[in-house]
Write a protein that holds these residues in place. Structure first.
Motif, PDB file in Angstrom:
ATOM      1  N   GLY A 107       0.811  -1.212   0.000  1.00 37.14           N
ATOM      2  CA  GLY A 107       0.000   0.000   0.000  1.00 37.14           C
ATOM      3  C   GLY A 107       0.841   1.258   0.000  1.00 37.14           C
ATOM      4  O   GLY A 107       2.011   1.259  -0.372  1.00 37.14           O
ATOM      5  N   CYS A 108       0.241   2.310   0.460  1.00 38.27           N
ATOM      6  CA  CYS A 108       0.824   3.646   0.420  1.00 38.27           C
ATOM      7  C   CYS A 108       1.814   3.844   1.564  1.00 38.27           C
ATOM      8  O   CYS A 108       1.618   3.332   2.660  1.00 38.27           O
ATOM      9  N   GLY A 109       2.861   4.648   1.294  1.00 35.51           N
ATOM     10  CA  GLY A 109       3.798   5.019   2.343  1.00 35.51           C
ATOM     11  C   GLY A 109       3.100   5.845   3.416  1.00 35.51           C
ATOM     12  O   GLY A 109       2.115   6.530   3.142  1.00 35.51           O
ATOM     13  N   TYR A 110       3.613   5.783   4.626  1.00 34.60           N
ATOM     14  CA  TYR A 110       2.971   6.460   5.754  1.00 34.60           C
ATOM     15  C   TYR A 110       4.020   6.953   6.740  1.00 34.60           C
ATOM     16  O   TYR A 110       5.198   6.599   6.651  1.00 34.60           O
ATOM     17  N   LEU A 111       3.576   7.752   7.697  1.00 33.45           N
ATOM     18  CA  LEU A 111       4.407   8.212   8.803  1.00 33.45           C
ATOM     19  C   LEU A 111       3.737   7.808  10.105  1.00 33.45           C
ATOM     20  O   LEU A 111       2.516   7.935  10.236  1.00 33.45           O
ATOM     21  N   GLN A 112       4.532   7.340  11.056  1.00 30.61           N
ATOM     22  CA  GLN A 112       3.999   7.064  12.384  1.00 30.61           C
ATOM     23  C   GLN A 112       4.325   8.265  13.253  1.00 30.61           C
ATOM     24  O   GLN A 112       5.484   8.640  13.404  1.00 30.61           O
ATOM     25  N   VAL A 113       3.298   8.869  13.808  1.00 33.31           N
ATOM     26  CA  VAL A 113       3.446  10.088  14.587  1.00 33.31           C
ATOM     27  C   VAL A 113       3.129   9.773  16.047  1.00 33.31           C
ATOM     28  O   VAL A 113       2.093   9.190  16.342  1.00 33.31           O
ATOM     29  N   GLY A 114       4.016  10.155  16.939  1.00 34.41           N
ATOM     30  CA  GLY A 114       3.764   9.965  18.359  1.00 34.41           C
ATOM     31  C   GLY A 114       3.685   8.504  18.740  1.00 34.41           C
ATOM     32  O   GLY A 114       4.489   7.682  18.318  1.00 34.41           O
ATOM     33  N   GLN A 115       2.686   8.166  19.525  1.00 33.13           N
ATOM     34  CA  GLN A 115       2.525   6.824  20.073  1.00 33.13           C
ATOM     35  C   GLN A 115       1.736   5.888  19.163  1.00 33.13           C
ATOM     36  O   GLN A 115       1.058   4.995  19.636  1.00 33.13           O
ATOM     37  N   GLY A 116       1.817   6.082  17.873  1.00 35.80           N
ATOM     38  CA  GLY A 116       1.160   5.153  16.967  1.00 35.80           C
ATOM     39  C   GLY A 116       0.173   5.765  16.012  1.00 35.80           C
ATOM     40  O   GLY A 116      -0.412   5.061  15.197  1.00 35.80           O
ATOM     41  N   ASP A 117      -0.034   7.075  16.104  1.00 32.22           N
ATOM     42  CA  ASP A 117      -0.914   7.716  15.125  1.00 32.22           C
ATOM     43  C   ASP A 117      -0.267   7.614  13.749  1.00 32.22           C
ATOM     44  O   ASP A 117       0.934   7.800  13.594  1.00 32.22           O
ATOM     45  N   ILE A 118      -1.074   7.317  12.757  1.00 32.58           N
ATOM     46  CA  ILE A 118      -0.586   7.139  11.391  1.00 32.58           C
ATOM     47  C   ILE A 118      -1.080   8.296  10.531  1.00 32.58           C
ATOM     48  O   ILE A 118      -2.248   8.668  10.575  1.00 32.58           O
ATOM     49  N   SER A 119      -0.155   8.857   9.759  1.00 35.16           N
ATOM     50  CA  SER A 119      -0.493   9.886   8.772  1.00 35.16           C
ATOM     51  C   SER A 119       0.002   9.420   7.416  1.00 35.16           C
ATOM     52  O   SER A 119       1.048   8.769   7.313  1.00 35.16           O
ATOM     53  N   TYR A 120      -0.737   9.761   6.400  1.00 35.30           N
ATOM     54  CA  TYR A 120      -0.377   9.427   5.031  1.00 35.30           C
ATOM     55  C   TYR A 120      -0.028  10.718   4.301  1.00 35.30           C
ATOM     56  O   TYR A 120      -0.925  11.522   4.015  1.00 35.30           O
ATOM     57  N   PRO A 121       1.261  10.942   3.995  1.00 33.33           N
ATOM     58  CA  PRO A 121       1.635  12.149   3.235  1.00 33.33           C
ATOM     59  C   PRO A 121       1.006  12.123   1.838  1.00 33.33           C
ATOM     60  O   PRO A 121       0.983  11.086   1.177  1.00 33.33           O
ATOM     61  N   LEU A 122       0.507  13.262   1.414  1.00 29.33           N
ATOM     62  CA  LEU A 122      -0.126  13.325   0.097  1.00 29.33           C
ATOM     63  C   LEU A 122       0.861  13.007  -1.018  1.00 29.33           C
ATOM     64  O   LEU A 122       0.467  12.440  -2.040  1.00 29.33           O
TER      65      LEU A 122
END
Length: 75
Positions: free
Chosen positions: A46-61
């Motif tokens: 799937g798409c690349g992602y970033l793990q932010v903090g204690q497990g929050d996931i963000s998907y860079p556009l």
């Protein structure tokens, strides 16, 4: 970044007005459930992602634009 990726990124940025989106927004954007996104991420797909903090996931556009253009080209 290819011209297709640039165009896709610009469209996504105009829509979301930020450079990364949450799992919920990613689910709405792609039509995939959050559990499917989680499963793909655990499998290294799937798409690349970033793990932010204690497990929050963000998907860079930018990663989403790359994913869209690569997926469309291979179909």
């Amino acid at each position: 970044m290819s011209s297709e990726e640039t165009i896709t990124f610009n469209v996504l940025y105009a829509k979301h007005k930020k450079i990364a989106i949450s799992k919920k927004e990613m689910s709405r954007e792609t039509g995939l459930s959050i559990s499917t996104l989680d499963r793909l991420r655990r499998a290294g797909q799937g798409c690349g992602y970033l793990q932010v903090g204690q497990g929050d996931i963000s998907y860079p556009l930018l990663e989403l634009a790359k994913y869209y253009t690569q997926t469309i080209q291979t179909l």
